[in-house]
Design a protein around this motif. Sequence first.
Motif, PDB file in Angstrom:
ATOM      1  N   GLU A 116       0.826  -1.222   0.000  1.00 35.84           N
ATOM      2  CA  GLU A 116       0.000   0.000   0.000  1.00 35.84           C
ATOM      3  C   GLU A 116       0.852   1.261   0.000  1.00 35.84           C
ATOM      4  OE1 GLU A 116      -3.310   0.267  -0.125  1.00 35.84           O
ATOM      5  OE2 GLU A 116      -3.603  -1.910  -0.258  1.00 35.84           O
ATOM      6  N   GLN A 117       2.189   1.079  -0.115  1.00 34.65           N
ATOM      7  CA  GLN A 117       3.142   2.198  -0.117  1.00 34.65           C
ATOM      8  C   GLN A 117       3.041   3.036   1.162  1.00 34.65           C
ATOM      9  OE1 GLN A 117       2.359   4.156  -3.938  1.00 34.65           O
ATOM     10  NE2 GLN A 117       4.017   2.973  -4.866  1.00 34.65           N
ATOM     11  N   VAL A 118       2.871   2.346   2.281  1.00 33.25           N
ATOM     12  CA  VAL A 118       2.851   2.977   3.597  1.00 33.25           C
ATOM     13  C   VAL A 118       4.187   2.666   4.271  1.00 33.25           C
ATOM     14  CG1 VAL A 118       1.769   3.035   5.866  1.00 33.25           C
ATOM     15  CG2 VAL A 118       0.352   2.788   3.809  1.00 33.25           C
ATOM     16  N   THR A 119       4.902   3.679   4.682  1.00 30.24           N
ATOM     17  CA  THR A 119       6.216   3.487   5.302  1.00 30.24           C
ATOM     18  C   THR A 119       6.084   2.771   6.641  1.00 30.24           C
ATOM     19  OG1 THR A 119       7.068   5.497   4.266  1.00 30.24           O
ATOM     20  CG2 THR A 119       8.292   4.637   6.157  1.00 30.24           C
ATOM     21  N   ALA A 120       6.884   1.725   6.822  1.00 27.22           N
ATOM     22  CA  ALA A 120       6.860   0.956   8.068  1.00 27.22           C
ATOM     23  C   ALA A 120       8.248   0.397   8.335  1.00 27.22           C
ATOM     24  CB  ALA A 120       5.841  -0.173   7.984  1.00 27.22           C
ATOM     25  N   ARG A 121       8.601   0.297   9.615  1.00 32.76           N
ATOM     26  CA  ARG A 121       9.902  -0.278   9.969  1.00 32.76           C
ATOM     27  C   ARG A 121       9.770  -1.096  11.251  1.00 32.76           C
ATOM     28  NH1 ARG A 121      12.129   2.155  14.246  1.00 32.76           N
ATOM     29  NH2 ARG A 121      11.397   4.235  14.849  1.00 32.76           N
ATOM     30  N   ARG A 122      10.495  -2.188  11.300  1.00 31.19           N
ATOM     31  CA  ARG A 122      10.518  -3.023  12.500  1.00 31.19           C
ATOM     32  C   ARG A 122      11.224  -2.260  13.616  1.00 31.19           C
ATOM     33  NH1 ARG A 122      10.216  -8.803  11.942  1.00 31.19           N
ATOM     34  NH2 ARG A 122      11.110  -8.937  14.036  1.00 31.19           N
ATOM     35  N   ILE A 123      10.703  -2.359  14.822  1.00 25.67           N
ATOM     36  CA  ILE A 123      11.337  -1.741  15.983  1.00 25.67           C
ATOM     37  C   ILE A 123      12.212  -2.800  16.646  1.00 25.67           C
ATOM     38  CG2 ILE A 123      10.942  -0.603  18.190  1.00 25.67           C
ATOM     39  CD1 ILE A 123       8.216   0.258  17.178  1.00 25.67           C
ATOM     40  N   PRO A 124      13.469  -2.475  16.936  1.00 29.49           N
ATOM     41  CA  PRO A 124      14.372  -3.463  17.532  1.00 29.49           C
ATOM     42  C   PRO A 124      14.092  -3.696  19.015  1.00 29.49           C
ATOM     43  CG  PRO A 124      15.502  -1.375  17.312  1.00 29.49           C
ATOM     44  CD  PRO A 124      14.160  -1.200  16.642  1.00 29.49           C
ATOM     45  N   VAL A 125      13.087  -4.513  19.300  1.00 26.25           N
ATOM     46  CA  VAL A 125      12.721  -4.838  20.678  1.00 26.25           C
ATOM     47  C   VAL A 125      12.731  -6.351  20.861  1.00 26.25           C
ATOM     48  CG1 VAL A 125      11.353  -2.763  21.082  1.00 26.25           C
ATOM     49  CG2 VAL A 125      10.275  -4.753  20.039  1.00 26.25           C
ATOM     50  N   SER A 126      12.780  -6.781  22.112  1.00 26.45           N
ATOM     51  CA  SER A 126      12.868  -8.213  22.411  1.00 26.45           C
ATOM     52  C   SER A 126      11.526  -8.915  22.357  1.00 26.45           C
ATOM     53  CB  SER A 126      13.488  -8.423  23.799  1.00 26.45           C
ATOM     54  OG  SER A 126      12.670  -7.816  24.804  1.00 26.45           O
ATOM     55  N   HIS A 127      10.445  -8.179  22.590  1.00 25.94           N
ATOM     56  CA  HIS A 127       9.111  -8.767  22.650  1.00 25.94           C
ATOM     57  C   HIS A 127       8.074  -7.816  22.043  1.00 25.94           C
ATOM     58  CE1 HIS A 127      11.276 -11.025  25.747  1.00 25.94           C
ATOM     59  NE2 HIS A 127      10.335 -11.956  25.667  1.00 25.94           N
ATOM     60  N   ALA A 128       6.888  -8.358  21.838  1.00 22.20           N
ATOM     61  CA  ALA A 128       5.769  -7.546  21.342  1.00 22.20           C
ATOM     62  C   ALA A 128       5.089  -6.877  22.538  1.00 22.20           C
ATOM     63  CB  ALA A 128       4.775  -8.423  20.582  1.00 22.20           C
ATOM     64  N   PHE A 129       5.706  -5.794  22.993  1.00 19.30           N
ATOM     65  CA  PHE A 129       5.169  -5.091  24.156  1.00 19.30           C
ATOM     66  C   PHE A 129       3.802  -4.495  23.851  1.00 19.30           C
ATOM     67  CE2 PHE A 129       9.804  -4.915  24.674  1.00 19.30           C
ATOM     68  CZ  PHE A 129       9.921  -5.517  25.918  1.00 19.30           C
ATOM     69  N   HIS A 130       3.036  -4.271  24.920  1.00 24.53           N
ATOM     70  CA  HIS A 130       1.695  -3.691  24.819  1.00 24.53           C
ATOM     71  C   HIS A 130       0.759  -4.568  23.984  1.00 24.53           C
ATOM     72  CE1 HIS A 130       3.435  -0.313  26.836  1.00 24.53           C
ATOM     73  NE2 HIS A 130       4.334  -0.175  25.890  1.00 24.53           N
ATOM     74  N   SER A 131       0.945  -5.881  24.144  1.00 26.62           N
ATOM     75  CA  SER A 131       0.048  -6.855  23.519  1.00 26.62           C
ATOM     76  C   SER A 131      -0.084  -8.029  24.478  1.00 26.62           C
ATOM     77  CB  SER A 131       0.608  -7.333  22.173  1.00 26.62           C
ATOM     78  OG  SER A 131       1.684  -8.247  22.371  1.00 26.62           O
ATOM     79  N   ASP A 132      -1.024  -8.931  24.190  1.00 27.63           N
ATOM     80  CA  ASP A 132      -1.244 -10.080  25.073  1.00 27.63           C
ATOM     81  C   ASP A 132      -0.074 -11.047  25.094  1.00 27.63           C
ATOM     82  OD1 ASP A 132      -3.675  -9.266  26.054  1.00 27.63           O
ATOM     83  OD2 ASP A 132      -4.849 -10.318  24.532  1.00 27.63           O
ATOM     84  N   ILE A 133       0.850 -10.905  24.155  1.00 27.10           N
ATOM     85  CA  ILE A 133       2.021 -11.797  24.144  1.00 27.10           C
ATOM     86  C   ILE A 133       2.830 -11.632  25.428  1.00 27.10           C
ATOM     87  CG2 ILE A 133       4.276 -12.157  23.030  1.00 27.10           C
ATOM     88  CD1 ILE A 133       2.895 -11.809  20.347  1.00 27.10           C
ATOM     89  N   VAL A 134       2.829 -10.429  25.990  1.00 28.79           N
ATOM     90  CA  VAL A 134       3.589 -10.193  27.220  1.00 28.79           C
ATOM     91  C   VAL A 134       2.694 -10.188  28.461  1.00 28.79           C
ATOM     92  CG1 VAL A 134       5.487  -8.975  26.091  1.00 28.79           C
ATOM     93  CG2 VAL A 134       3.467  -7.702  26.841  1.00 28.79           C
ATOM     94  N   ALA A 135       1.501 -10.755  28.346  1.00 28.48           N
ATOM     95  CA  ALA A 135       0.585 -10.833  29.492  1.00 28.48           C
ATOM     96  C   ALA A 135       1.228 -11.509  30.703  1.00 28.48           C
ATOM     97  CB  ALA A 135      -0.704 -11.545  29.094  1.00 28.48           C
ATOM     98  N   PRO A 136       1.994 -12.606  30.527  1.00 28.33           N
ATOM     99  CA  PRO A 136       2.634 -13.221  31.705  1.00 28.33           C
ATOM    100  C   PRO A 136       3.564 -12.255  32.439  1.00 28.33           C
ATOM    101  CG  PRO A 136       2.650 -14.741  29.857  1.00 28.33           C
ATOM    102  CD  PRO A 136       2.207 -13.416  29.313  1.00 28.33           C
TER     103      PRO A 136
END
Length: 204
Positions: free
Chosen positions: A62-82
């Motif tokens: 869609e020609q929308v600029t995006a970049r991966r953030i160099p973090v260890s986990h998917a913060f602010h999501s249920d993946i880090v619920a534990p």
Amino acid sequence: VGELEADDPGAMLAISAPPARVEALIGGMTGVVVSNFNSPRQTVAAGTTAGIAHLARRCAAEQVTARRIPVSHAFHSDIVAPAAERLARELESVAFDELRGTVVSSSTGDVLDRRADLRSLLADHVRSPVRFADAVRRAAEEGPALWVEVGPGGILTSFVRDTLGADVVCLPTDVPGEDGWERVVQVCAEAFVRGFHFDIEALF
């Protein structure tokens, strides 16, 4: 979070688009959510590694600029619920004083009640979205004459300007390649000419 055991720690993607556009790009995907409502011009998504990779491809298409953030986990999501649950247990023994002054939370995007349950707020923040733009708009209602970013870099300053307009006076205190002391003095000087009173001798 460093001790969090997960088959997939997930990933995060910074997208140069407003939240509604990002939500449309995520549409129909599972395991990916908007994690940071940073400004009208930047939104962050978090989720499974595969899901974020898929979203990155959608953005490219869609020609929308995006970049991966160099973090260890998917913060602010249920993946880090534990991790949020672990933090909640650790905070049970921590004593907090009642809030003083006006405190606007980027978790709620609103002013906190003086008797707010800070333990729950901090623990939930690990897996809940960051509502920075809402917090900026709410803080602006208090009529601040000067905004100061305390922390590394100046990205939050750009978010404040994106949200409120380029003419807002927002100064970062820690900019890569610049002398931090000079930055602090600049903030003090700006505050002084705007009528704030403080102990100048304390600087020395």
